[in-house]
Design a protein around this motif. Structure first.
Motif, PDB file in Angstrom:
ATOM      1  N   ASP A   1      22.581  71.659  62.622  1.00 56.10           N
ATOM      2  CA  ASP A   1      23.148  70.450  62.034  1.00 56.10           C
ATOM      3  C   ASP A   1      22.361  69.223  62.460  1.00 56.10           C
ATOM      4  O   ASP A   1      21.860  69.148  63.585  1.00 56.10           O
ATOM      5  CB  ASP A   1      24.612  70.290  62.458  1.00 56.10           C
ATOM      6  N   GLU A   2      22.265  68.257  61.549  1.00 58.15           N
ATOM      7  CA  GLU A   2      21.565  67.014  61.840  1.00 58.15           C
ATOM      8  C   GLU A   2      22.207  65.895  61.032  1.00 58.15           C
ATOM      9  O   GLU A   2      22.746  66.131  59.948  1.00 58.15           O
ATOM     10  CB  GLU A   2      20.083  67.135  61.489  1.00 58.15           C
ATOM     11  N   ASP A   3      22.170  64.682  61.558  1.00 60.30           N
ATOM     12  CA  ASP A   3      22.684  63.516  60.848  1.00 60.30           C
ATOM     13  C   ASP A   3      21.530  62.683  60.311  1.00 60.30           C
ATOM     14  O   ASP A   3      20.486  62.576  60.954  1.00 60.30           O
ATOM     15  CB  ASP A   3      23.537  62.625  61.766  1.00 60.30           C
ATOM     16  N   VAL A   4      21.725  62.104  59.144  1.00 68.48           N
ATOM     17  CA  VAL A   4      20.784  61.114  58.623  1.00 68.48           C
ATOM     18  C   VAL A   4      21.569  59.828  58.353  1.00 68.48           C
ATOM     19  O   VAL A   4      22.750  59.869  58.002  1.00 68.48           O
ATOM     20  CB  VAL A   4      20.077  61.589  57.340  1.00 68.48           C
ATOM     21  N   THR A   5      20.910  58.685  58.537  1.00 67.10           N
ATOM     22  CA  THR A   5      21.589  57.400  58.443  1.00 67.10           C
ATOM     23  C   THR A   5      20.917  56.511  57.404  1.00 67.10           C
ATOM     24  O   THR A   5      19.694  56.347  57.414  1.00 67.10           O
ATOM     25  CB  THR A   5      21.585  56.693  59.809  1.00 67.10           C
ATOM     26  N   PHE A   6      21.738  55.947  56.509  1.00 68.37           N
ATOM     27  CA  PHE A   6      21.279  54.958  55.538  1.00 68.37           C
ATOM     28  C   PHE A   6      21.738  53.584  56.001  1.00 68.37           C
ATOM     29  O   PHE A   6      22.919  53.386  56.296  1.00 68.37           O
ATOM     30  CB  PHE A   6      21.855  55.248  54.149  1.00 68.37           C
TER      31      PHE A   6
ATOM     32  N   LYS B   1      16.994  59.255  68.094  1.00 69.15           N
ATOM     33  CA  LYS B   1      15.861  58.348  68.232  1.00 69.15           C
ATOM     34  C   LYS B   1      14.598  59.079  68.675  1.00 69.15           C
ATOM     35  O   LYS B   1      13.549  58.970  68.071  1.00 69.15           O
ATOM     36  CB  LYS B   1      16.216  57.239  69.229  1.00 69.15           C
ATOM     37  N   LYS B   2      14.699  59.839  69.757  1.00 72.14           N
ATOM     38  CA  LYS B   2      13.541  60.574  70.266  1.00 72.14           C
ATOM     39  C   LYS B   2      13.987  61.969  70.686  1.00 72.14           C
ATOM     40  O   LYS B   2      14.299  62.213  71.847  1.00 72.14           O
ATOM     41  CB  LYS B   2      12.922  59.846  71.467  1.00 72.14           C
ATOM     42  N   PRO B   3      14.083  62.890  69.755  1.00 73.67           N
ATOM     43  CA  PRO B   3      14.508  64.241  70.121  1.00 73.67           C
ATOM     44  C   PRO B   3      13.546  64.865  71.128  1.00 73.67           C
ATOM     45  O   PRO B   3      12.337  64.736  71.005  1.00 73.67           O
ATOM     46  CB  PRO B   3      14.490  64.993  68.784  1.00 73.67           C
ATOM     47  N   LYS B   4      14.122  65.523  72.120  1.00 73.82           N
ATOM     48  CA  LYS B   4      13.298  66.124  73.164  1.00 73.82           C
ATOM     49  C   LYS B   4      12.476  67.288  72.642  1.00 73.82           C
ATOM     50  O   LYS B   4      11.379  67.547  73.108  1.00 73.82           O
ATOM     51  CB  LYS B   4      14.205  66.586  74.320  1.00 73.82           C
ATOM     52  N   LYS B   5      13.017  68.000  71.664  1.00 74.87           N
ATOM     53  CA  LYS B   5      12.274  69.108  71.086  1.00 74.87           C
ATOM     54  C   LYS B   5      12.584  69.195  69.604  1.00 74.87           C
ATOM     55  O   LYS B   5      13.567  68.623  69.128  1.00 74.87           O
ATOM     56  CB  LYS B   5      12.622  70.418  71.785  1.00 74.87           C
ATOM     57  N   LYS B   6      11.735  69.889  68.890  1.00 77.38           N
ATOM     58  CA  LYS B   6      11.893  69.983  67.447  1.00 77.38           C
ATOM     59  C   LYS B   6      13.194  70.683  67.109  1.00 77.38           C
ATOM     60  O   LYS B   6      13.548  71.707  67.690  1.00 77.38           O
ATOM     61  CB  LYS B   6      10.712  70.763  66.858  1.00 77.38           C
ATOM     62  N   ALA B   7      13.928  70.075  66.145  1.00 81.77           N
ATOM     63  CA  ALA B   7      15.217  70.641  65.761  1.00 81.77           C
ATOM     64  C   ALA B   7      15.033  72.022  65.142  1.00 81.77           C
ATOM     65  O   ALA B   7      14.078  72.279  64.402  1.00 81.77           O
ATOM     66  CB  ALA B   7      15.911  69.709  64.773  1.00 81.77           C
ATOM     67  N   LYS B   8      15.947  72.903  65.435  1.00 83.27           N
ATOM     68  CA  LYS B   8      15.888  74.278  64.966  1.00 83.27           C
ATOM     69  C   LYS B   8      16.328  74.360  63.511  1.00 83.27           C
ATOM     70  O   LYS B   8      17.316  73.737  63.108  1.00 83.27           O
ATOM     71  CB  LYS B   8      16.787  75.152  65.842  1.00 83.27           C
ATOM     72  N   VAL B   9      15.586  75.104  62.696  1.00 77.88           N
ATOM     73  CA  VAL B   9      15.940  75.276  61.292  1.00 77.88           C
ATOM     74  C   VAL B   9      17.338  75.888  61.194  1.00 77.88           C
ATOM     75  O   VAL B   9      17.660  76.852  61.882  1.00 77.88           O
ATOM     76  CB  VAL B   9      14.908  76.176  60.577  1.00 77.88           C
ATOM     77  N   GLY B  10      18.166  75.284  60.344  1.00 80.52           N
ATOM     78  CA  GLY B  10      19.539  75.752  60.176  1.00 80.52           C
ATOM     79  C   GLY B  10      20.548  75.026  61.040  1.00 80.52           C
ATOM     80  O   GLY B  10      21.755  75.190  60.846  1.00 80.52           O
TER      81      GLY B  10
END
Length: 263
Positions: A217-222, A206-215
């Protein structure tokens, strides 16, 4: 995916809210909230099945293990929907797998409406007994009369079936990589059984504390909504956004059934 630690025979009094995220089994003996609660028992033969529960029902799962030292871990917790209550180690004859040396028994209580893919993994990697391959999965929906529910499916639910009622929300969470050219694309839906609510996937954070690092893992939701009775198949392709002609790296399919409402 970070797994929850398994501690066999651990029976202290714990504050459920604090320890649920770190222990496999917070010990809390919960009473059913419904007068006519059911007790549903599954074993290794039920791997991959769909299970229907009502709020207040109890769920018991019996799985084979190589010795009393080893058990099974949950891959995630399900706050507000399904809570583990107690574990035991029993003789192997109870697990549904003939010849299993021991059986891991885990009890759950259905405490709130929703849908989820419940996944357990062998506590000792590479030592799963017989043909389970170290994973046990069932797909659970928890109903309460007159209450719409949110059904959550992760990529563990690939090639599975789920039943949802009219008005239910269906969220499909898929794994991706930050900065990758590959993105999940939902294929056209053949009928009006379910409707895509969000035009594009949203991050599970919802509100990541810092920008996700390239490479990383991340989830996306439909997000979908169940509209009309019927059956349909939702299909997703993990494609290279910069090259439409390239074959998809992987795909995801989910069969969805919306039953006729009771008259």
């Amino acid at each position: 995916m970070k797994l929850l630690p398994f501690i066999p025979g651990f029976r202290p009094r714990l504050r459920l809210g604090i320890w649920l995220a770190t222990l496999l089994i917070p010990i809390a003996f919960l009473r059913p909230t419904l007068a006519q609660a059911d007790i549903v028992t599954l074993n290794a033969n039920d791997n991959g099945k769909q299970v229907q529960l009502n709020v207040g029902d109890q769920l018991t799962i019996l799985l084979p293990t190589i010795s009393p030292r080893f058990g099974w871990r949950l891959t995630q917790t399900y706050p507000g929907q399904l809570t583990p209550t107690i574990t035991n180690i029993l003789p192997g004859v109870n697990s549904g797998v003939p010849g299993a040396p021991a059986t891991f028994e885990i009890h759950f209580q259905a405490i709130g409406t929703g849908g989820l893919d419940l996944t357990l993994v062998s506590a000792q990697p590479g030592t799963g007994y017989a043909s389970l391959g170290g994973f046990f999965r069932v797909f659970i929906t928890i109903d309460k009369p007159g209450v719409a529910k949110n059904v959550n499916i992760t990529e563990y639910g690939n090639r599975s079936r789920v039943k949802v009622n009219q008005g239910d929300q269906l969220a499909i969470r898929l794994d991706t990589t930050v900065g990758s050219q590959y993105m999940w694309e939902v294929m056209p839906i053949a009928n009006q059984v379910v409707q895509l609510v969000t035009a594009a996937p949203t991050s599970s954070l919802k509100k990541p504390k810092k920008k996700a690092k390239v490479g990383s893992d991340e989830d996306v939701t439909f997000q979908f909504k169940a509209l009309n009775p019927g059956k349909t198949t939702l299909r997703f392709l993990y494609r290279n956004a910069a090259n439409n002609e390239a074959p998809p790296k992987r795909d995801f399919e989910l069969e969805v059934e919306v039953p006729e409402p009771p008259k």
